[in-house]
Write a protein that holds these residues in place. Structure first.
Motif: not given
Length: 65
Positions: A21, A24-25, A27-28
């Protein structure tokens, strides 16, 4: 021994899912880094302003006496 193995397997699966998870992100968290930089800059400005005001007040009070 079997409950420990089951617990460790479940924990490993949960950690792998969490890692996927997060990958997959990409830019988080960038917003929080920007907020930290802005906050540090504002704190630096505030500290400098307090130092200038304290210096001015001290010099004025010394000239009064």
């Amino acid at each position: 021994m079997m409950p420990l193995l089951t617990t460790l397997t479940a924990l490993g699966a949960a950690l792998r899912e969490r890692l996927h998870e997060l990958r997959d992100e990409p830019e988080r968290g960038s917003l929080s880094v920007e907020q930290v930089i802005i906050t540090v800059a504002l704190i630096g400005i505030a500290v400098a302003l307090v130092a200038v005001i304290a210096n001015a007040v001290t010099s004025r009070s010394n000239s009064i006496q």
